[in-house]
Design a protein around this motif. Structure first.
Motif: not given
Length: 185
Positions: A92, A146, A150
């Motif tokens: 990420c 994300f 995350q």
């Protein structure tokens, strides 16, 4: 276990158990004696100092900003069969630095297939609402798609894995070795 496996939060525990069982066949299990001996220092760790390793006790972020810290923490996570959390977090971070929309789409798809898809052997544990939001954003991938996932994985590592890491034989042995090297010089 049910037809709504992609969004059913009640099924997430059974999916995690199945994944751990499946991973147990793929991953070499560590014996207790293996856990007591830290791995050889890799390239990012070769210049590691006692001060840097000791700074990891101050905060989880100190571990994450240190290349050696990430490497040693990842090794610890492997012993717990949860290294997919760190790998996802790092993927990420890499995605956020990407400038090319084409590369963002490619990397986002890979992250989804590797860590979000319930069919992935490296599936991370996130809640159903976040998983559904990611599924909805797949048509238009972005570098921040994300972020919530995350954050959940970060919180999981910070709350659960990080305290165990600091008390692990791996970390304590590393500190002792670095302390002995410092005394020898």
């Amino acid at each position: 276990c049910c037809f709504c496996w992609c969004c059913c939060s009640s099924c997430s525990r059974s999916r995690m158990v199945r994944r751990r069982q499946r991973d147990g066949f793929r991953r070499k299990t560590s014996s207790v004696s293996e856990l007591e001996i830290p791995p050889p220092l890799e390239e990012p760790c070769s210049r590691l100092t006692l001060e840097e390793a000791s700074s990891w006790k101050r905060s989880f972020d100190c571990v994450l900003v240190s290349p050696a810290g990430r490497s040693v923490f990842m090794e610890f996570l492997r012993t717990e069969h949860s290294d997919e959390n760190m790998a996802f977090w790092l993927a990420c971070e890499d995605l956020k630095r990407e400038q090319s929309q084409e590369q963002v789409c490619e990397k986002a798809k890979k992250i989804y297939l590797d860590y979000i898809s319930i069919l992935s052997p490296k599936e991370v544990s996130i809640d159903a609402a976040v998983r559904e939001a990611i599924n909805s954003s797949l048509a238009r991938p972005s570098a921040c798609m994300f972020d919530e996932a995350q954050a959940q994985v970060y919180a999981l590592m910070h709350r659960d894995s990080y305290p165990r890491f600091l008390n692990s034989p791996l970390y304590k042995s590393l500190e002792q070795r670095l302390s002995a090297l410092t005394c020898d010089t």
